[in-house]
Scaffold this active site. Structure first.
Site: not given
Ligand code: NAI
Ligand code: 1HS
Length: 255
Positions: A19, A143, A156, A188, A191-192, A215
């Site tokens: 993201i 989130s 989390y 959620t 794809s990430t 959802y």
């Molecule tokens: P992702 O795992 O694809 O990307 C996360 C990025 O953060 C990676 O490039 C990783 O290297 C970097 N990272 C991890 N630890 C780090 C650190 N200590 N210092 C600097 N960089 C660090 O994750 P995604 O899905 O793109 O998530 C981004 C944000 O969105 C997060 O805060 C996540 O909690 C939040 N989020 C994601 C959801 C999902 O379903 N994918 C849903 C809700 C929130």
């Molecule tokens: C991991 C990310 O922040 C989403 S938590 C939502 C989990 S669920 O509703 O898809 O079971």
């Protein structure tokens, strides 16, 4: 053509992938200069190069957001690279892990808090002095897990709920000084890497069905759908928005 973030300077943490990367790309397309900060140095460099190839002014810095000293030093360098003016900070870096209160170890608890919550605190602390001088906008990453309880995600959920609280607190302290603070609360995004980790945590057909049934829109989200919400909050179009927790979740928290 003038973009929604024309000539703005932005730092996006955790933007080597997922993201954060889509957010950096969208910001760049809207005219911003973007700095990718990520713990994964190689991926951060490659991500910035990809954006430069697309005509975006992009920079990469290796940073572990849990290390307060490195955060301070790295932000000093990044802000100097922007001639002292940082307009936008996106605290996107985040990690997930699983467990009820009973089966979450202290190590896992501390790690989840360190990245999701402490990282947001440290990076905001490093960005605010420049923003107080020039105005600014901070977008944190909550989130749906910071809004409602998710079975098996104690640490989390606690960390993301704390980010929502911190967002409101920062809006209370800094809005009058020209800094708006908001957060997005995505549902959620399958794809990430983090989305895959979530879906892989219990692959039973029953859990997968239950997850999707939460959802109302009938699907999970795409990274760019979150990036669009972050763009709105970061931009001047959201000039009267501060302290908001914006659910971008296909209706998940509405039912
Ligand atoms: P992702 O795992 O694809 O990307 C996360 C990025 O953060 C990676 O490039 C990783 O290297 C970097 N990272 C991890 N630890 C780090 C650190 N200590 N210092 C600097 N960089 C660090 O994750 P995604 O899905 O793109 O998530 C981004 C944000 O969105 C997060 O805060 C996540 O909690 C939040 N989020 C994601 C959801 C999902 O379903 N994918 C849903 C809700 C929130
Ligand atoms: C991991 C990310 O922040 C989403 S938590 C939502 C989990 S669920 O509703 O898809 O079971």
């Amino acid at each position: 053509m003038s973009g929604k973030l024309q000539n703005k300077t932005a730092v996006i943490t955790g933007a080597a992938k997922g993201i954060g990367f889509e957010t950096a790309r969208l910001f760049g397309k809207e005219g911003a200069k973007v700095t990718i900060m990520d713990i994964d140095e190689q991926s951060a460099i490659e991500a910035a190069k990809k954006l430069c190839d697309e005509g975006i002014e992009a920079y990469a810095f290796q940073l572990d957001v849990t290390n307060a000293e490195s955060v301070e030093k790295t932000f000093q360098k990044a802000i100097a690279n922007y001639s002292g003016v940082l307009n936008i900070l996106v605290n996107n870096a985040g990690i997930a892990d699983f467990g009820t209160v009973e089966n979450t170890s202290l190590d896992v608890w501390n790690r989840i808090m360190a990245v999701n919550l402490n990282g947001t605190f440290f990076c905001s602390k490093a960005a605010i002095p420049s923003m107080k001088e020039h105005g600014g906008s901070i977008v944190n990453f909550g989130s749906v897990a910071g809004v409602v309880g998710i079975p098996g995600m104690a640490a989390y959920c606690a960390a993301k709920a704390a980010v929502v609280g911190l967002t409101k607190q920062m809006a209370a302290d800094y809005s009058a000084q020209g800094i708006r603070t908001n957060c997005v609360c995505p549902g959620t995004i399958a794809s990430t890497a983090l989305g895959q980790q979530l879906l892989g945590s219990d692959t039973s057909e029953e859990t997968q069905k239950k997850r999707l049934a939460k959802y109302p829109i009938g699907r999970f989200g795409e990274p760019v759908e979150i990036a669009e919400a972050v763009l709105f909050l970061a931009s001047d179009q959201a000039s009267f928005v501060s302290g908001a927790a914006f659910n971008v979740d296909g209706g998940m928290t509405a039912i």
